[in-house]
Write a protein that holds these residues in place. Structure first.
Motif, PDB file in Angstrom:
ATOM      1  N   LEU A  30       0.825  -1.110   0.009  1.00  0.00           N
ATOM      2  CA  LEU A  30       0.006   0.003   0.055  1.00  0.00           C
ATOM      3  C   LEU A  30       0.727   1.213  -0.052  1.00  0.00           C
ATOM      4  CD1 LEU A  30      -2.755  -0.884   2.449  1.00  0.00           C
ATOM      5  CD2 LEU A  30      -2.768  -1.557   0.063  1.00  0.00           C
ATOM      6  N   VAL A  31       2.133   1.359   0.145  1.00  0.00           N
ATOM      7  CA  VAL A  31       2.794   2.426   0.445  1.00  0.00           C
ATOM      8  C   VAL A  31       4.325   2.393  -0.429  1.00  0.00           C
ATOM      9  CG1 VAL A  31       1.970   3.170   2.711  1.00  0.00           C
ATOM     10  CG2 VAL A  31       3.895   1.456   2.581  1.00  0.00           C
ATOM     11  N   VAL A  32       4.865   3.104  -0.595  1.00  0.00           N
ATOM     12  CA  VAL A  32       6.304   3.154  -1.363  1.00  0.00           C
ATOM     13  C   VAL A  32       6.998   4.183  -0.667  1.00  0.00           C
ATOM     14  CG1 VAL A  32       5.512   2.238  -3.548  1.00  0.00           C
ATOM     15  CG2 VAL A  32       5.832   4.731  -3.195  1.00  0.00           C
ATOM     16  N   TRP A  33       8.475   3.995  -0.592  1.00  0.00           N
ATOM     17  CA  TRP A  33       9.317   4.958   0.008  1.00  0.00           C
ATOM     18  C   TRP A  33       8.859   5.445   1.485  1.00  0.00           C
ATOM     19  CZ3 TRP A  33      14.129   4.641  -1.211  1.00  0.00           C
ATOM     20  CH2 TRP A  33      14.864   5.876  -0.947  1.00  0.00           C
ATOM     21  N   THR A  34       8.780   6.790   1.537  1.00  0.00           N
ATOM     22  CA  THR A  34       8.228   7.170   3.078  1.00  0.00           C
ATOM     23  C   THR A  34       6.674   7.594   3.154  1.00  0.00           C
ATOM     24  OG1 THR A  34       9.226   9.469   2.645  1.00  0.00           O
ATOM     25  CG2 THR A  34      10.826   7.877   3.291  1.00  0.00           C
ATOM     26  N   ALA A  35       6.182   7.471   1.782  1.00  0.00           N
ATOM     27  CA  ALA A  35       4.557   8.011   1.652  1.00  0.00           C
ATOM     28  C   ALA A  35       3.672   6.937   2.865  1.00  0.00           C
ATOM     29  CB  ALA A  35       4.325   7.880   0.417  1.00  0.00           C
ATOM     30  N   GLY A  36       2.620   7.530   3.380  1.00  0.00           N
ATOM     31  CA  GLY A  36       1.916   6.972   4.224  1.00  0.00           C
ATOM     32  C   GLY A  36       2.056   7.085   5.423  1.00  0.00           C
ATOM     33  N   ASN A  37       1.068   6.829   6.329  1.00  0.00           N
ATOM     34  CA  ASN A  37       1.427   6.764   7.825  1.00  0.00           C
ATOM     35  C   ASN A  37       0.052   6.137   8.453  1.00  0.00           C
ATOM     36  OD1 ASN A  37      -0.673   9.199   7.712  1.00  0.00           O
ATOM     37  ND2 ASN A  37       1.177   9.966   6.906  1.00  0.00           N
ATOM     38  N   VAL A  38       0.306   5.814   9.689  1.00  0.00           N
ATOM     39  CA  VAL A  38      -0.732   5.229  10.608  1.00  0.00           C
ATOM     40  C   VAL A  38      -0.542   5.983  11.760  1.00  0.00           C
ATOM     41  CG1 VAL A  38      -1.465   3.098  11.734  1.00  0.00           C
ATOM     42  CG2 VAL A  38      -0.181   2.893   9.688  1.00  0.00           C
ATOM     43  N   SER A  39      -1.611   6.151  12.371  1.00  0.00           N
ATOM     44  CA  SER A  39      -1.600   6.753  13.885  1.00  0.00           C
ATOM     45  C   SER A  39      -2.796   6.112  14.657  1.00  0.00           C
ATOM     46  CB  SER A  39      -2.102   8.413  13.827  1.00  0.00           C
ATOM     47  OG  SER A  39      -3.299   8.372  13.721  1.00  0.00           O
ATOM     48  N   ALA A  40      -2.441   6.098  15.950  1.00  0.00           N
ATOM     49  CA  ALA A  40      -3.237   5.650  16.944  1.00  0.00           C
ATOM     50  C   ALA A  40      -3.546   6.475  18.279  1.00  0.00           C
ATOM     51  CB  ALA A  40      -2.575   4.240  17.502  1.00  0.00           C
ATOM     52  N   ARG A  41      -4.813   6.597  18.744  1.00  0.00           N
ATOM     53  CA  ARG A  41      -5.146   7.355  19.663  1.00  0.00           C
ATOM     54  C   ARG A  41      -4.470   6.711  20.986  1.00  0.00           C
ATOM     55  NH1 ARG A  41      -9.354  10.912  20.868  1.00  0.00           N
ATOM     56  NH2 ARG A  41     -10.722  10.341  19.043  1.00  0.00           N
ATOM     57  N   ALA A  42      -4.071   7.657  21.851  1.00  0.00           N
ATOM     58  CA  ALA A  42      -3.370   7.254  23.183  1.00  0.00           C
ATOM     59  C   ALA A  42      -4.106   8.141  24.301  1.00  0.00           C
ATOM     60  CB  ALA A  42      -1.860   7.693  22.893  1.00  0.00           C
ATOM     61  N   GLY A  43      -5.301   7.387  24.754  1.00  0.00           N
ATOM     62  CA  GLY A  43      -5.726   8.114  25.650  1.00  0.00           C
ATOM     63  C   GLY A  43      -6.698   9.106  25.126  1.00  0.00           C
ATOM     64  N   ASP A  44      -7.021   9.908  26.134  1.00  0.00           N
ATOM     65  CA  ASP A  44      -8.119  11.136  25.740  1.00  0.00           C
ATOM     66  C   ASP A  44      -7.644  12.312  24.955  1.00  0.00           C
ATOM     67  OD1 ASP A  44     -10.349   9.346  26.654  1.00  0.00           O
ATOM     68  OD2 ASP A  44      -9.970  10.598  28.989  1.00  0.00           O
ATOM     69  N   ASP A  45      -6.295  12.477  25.028  1.00  0.00           N
ATOM     70  CA  ASP A  45      -5.889  13.734  24.762  1.00  0.00           C
ATOM     71  C   ASP A  45      -4.473  13.549  23.831  1.00  0.00           C
ATOM     72  OD1 ASP A  45      -4.093  12.942  26.790  1.00  0.00           O
ATOM     73  OD2 ASP A  45      -4.445  14.874  27.829  1.00  0.00           O
ATOM     74  N   ALA A  46      -4.164  12.606  23.313  1.00  0.00           N
ATOM     75  CA  ALA A  46      -3.007  12.065  22.583  1.00  0.00           C
ATOM     76  C   ALA A  46      -3.202  11.153  21.805  1.00  0.00           C
ATOM     77  CB  ALA A  46      -1.960  11.998  23.545  1.00  0.00           C
ATOM     78  N   PHE A  47      -2.164  11.127  20.486  1.00  0.00           N
ATOM     79  CA  PHE A  47      -2.211   9.980  19.743  1.00  0.00           C
ATOM     80  C   PHE A  47      -0.595   9.896  19.246  1.00  0.00           C
ATOM     81  CE2 PHE A  47      -2.731  13.975  17.050  1.00  0.00           C
ATOM     82  CZ  PHE A  47      -1.935  13.541  15.916  1.00  0.00           C
ATOM     83  N   LEU A  48      -0.432   8.659  18.883  1.00  0.00           N
ATOM     84  CA  LEU A  48       1.073   8.326  18.248  1.00  0.00           C
ATOM     85  C   LEU A  48       0.869   8.333  16.596  1.00  0.00           C
ATOM     86  CD1 LEU A  48       2.029   5.573  20.692  1.00  0.00           C
ATOM     87  CD2 LEU A  48       3.271   7.653  20.240  1.00  0.00           C
ATOM     88  N   ILE A  49       2.012   8.729  16.095  1.00  0.00           N
ATOM     89  CA  ILE A  49       2.071   8.884  14.695  1.00  0.00           C
ATOM     90  C   ILE A  49       3.328   8.548  14.087  1.00  0.00           C
ATOM     91  CG2 ILE A  49       2.325  11.333  14.484  1.00  0.00           C
ATOM     92  CD1 ILE A  49       0.341  11.288  12.067  1.00  0.00           C
ATOM     93  N   LYS A  50       3.496   8.142  12.933  1.00  0.00           N
ATOM     94  CA  LYS A  50       4.777   7.987  12.167  1.00  0.00           C
ATOM     95  C   LYS A  50       5.686   9.110  12.063  1.00  0.00           C
ATOM     96  CE  LYS A  50       6.435   6.527   7.617  1.00  0.00           C
ATOM     97  NZ  LYS A  50       6.882   7.813   7.128  1.00  0.00           N
ATOM     98  N   PRO A  51       6.779   9.259  12.284  1.00  0.00           N
ATOM     99  CA  PRO A  51       7.709  10.440  11.905  1.00  0.00           C
ATOM    100  C   PRO A  51       7.828  10.894  10.546  1.00  0.00           C
ATOM    101  CG  PRO A  51       9.090   8.710  12.142  1.00  0.00           C
ATOM    102  CD  PRO A  51       7.655   7.944  12.573  1.00  0.00           C
ATOM    103  N   SER A  52       8.081  11.949  10.276  1.00  0.00           N
ATOM    104  CA  SER A  52       8.087  12.538   8.767  1.00  0.00           C
ATOM    105  C   SER A  52       9.218  12.093   8.090  1.00  0.00           C
ATOM    106  CB  SER A  52       8.115  14.137   8.935  1.00  0.00           C
ATOM    107  OG  SER A  52       8.127  14.440   7.497  1.00  0.00           O
ATOM    108  N   GLY A  53       9.162  11.660   6.839  1.00  0.00           N
ATOM    109  CA  GLY A  53      10.473  11.267   6.212  1.00  0.00           C
ATOM    110  C   GLY A  53      11.335  10.109   6.479  1.00  0.00           C
TER     111      GLY A  53
END
Length: 221
Positions: A27-50
């Motif tokens: 579904l992705v090539v090189w560094t394109a695309g990302n997944v994030s996940a909610r981490a509690g009520d007020d935060a989330f985790l996400i892939k770093p850029s590039g």
């Protein structure tokens, strides 16, 4: 924001594995695309850029607040789509995971600005109807997130094709959002191929409803 001991370490590990799943699913090539996940009520985790997928580790994942601002102590910049993800989390409390890809067939539909019609039982199961198209929006602010939320309002589909851009999917958690992204590409490819042979046969709306209800409420263990 959540403290490191509040399950964040396990969530970082899961998120790194889900990014590998995007690669394994093509579904992705090189560094394109990302997944994030909610981490509690007020935060989330996400892939770093590039950062290339092969270099991603649990510690690479960037903890952000719901405005998209990285937590104190984070060493890497979050994905350029961070504000889109943040907007979704702020406005859709039911969403626990967001995925973005430029997967080939689904993005081809997005380039045409055309929804994927619901002409397969697998689409009825997962999406409950067509996969809709959202508006064109530039990367860098929350305009993409606004388009995602507004387009999916009233839709059963967990996927939206952002015009001239690519696929965004949502789910109760990050794994569900990844599954929706995999299924989106699969059905986009099949419907594309069917149109090379002729006009796909439409499905009755009542049958789509019955299939969706069965899959969502009775299928599996």
């Amino acid at each position: 924001m959540p403290e490191p001991g509040d399950g964040i370490a396990a969530l970082r590990t899961e998120l790194a594995a889900l990014h590998r799943m995007l690669v394994d699913s093509g579904l992705v090539v090189w560094t394109a695309g990302n997944v994030s996940a909610r981490a509690g009520d007020d935060a989330f985790l996400i892939k770093p850029s590039g950062v290339p997928y092969e270099h991603l580790t649990p510690d690479s994942m960037v903890l952000c607040d719901l405005e998209g601002k990285p937590a104190d102590g984070e060493q890497l910049k979050p994905s350029s789509d961070v504000f889109a993800h943040a907007y979704v989390y702020r406005h859709r409390p039911d969403v626990g995971g967001v995925v973005h890809t430029h997967s080939t067939y689904a993005t081809a539909w997005a380039a045409r600005g055309e929804p994927v019609p619901c002409v397969l039982t697998a689409m009825a199961d997962e999406f409950g109807g067509e996969i809709p198209v959202g508006p064109f929006a530039l990367i860098g602010g929350d305009e993409i997130g606004r388009g995602i939320v507004e387009t999916l309002d009233g839709h059963r589909s967990p996927a939206v094709l952002m015009r001239n851009h690519g696929v965004f999917t949502i789910g109760a958690d990050a794994r569900a959002a990844v599954k929706a992204a995999v299924m989106c590409e699969d059905v986009a490819r099949t419907v594309h191929l069917s149109r090379q042979l002729g006009e796909p046969q439409p499905m009755d709306a009542a049958d789509i409803d019955r299939l969706y209800d069965r899959y969502q409420n009775a299928y599996g263990q």
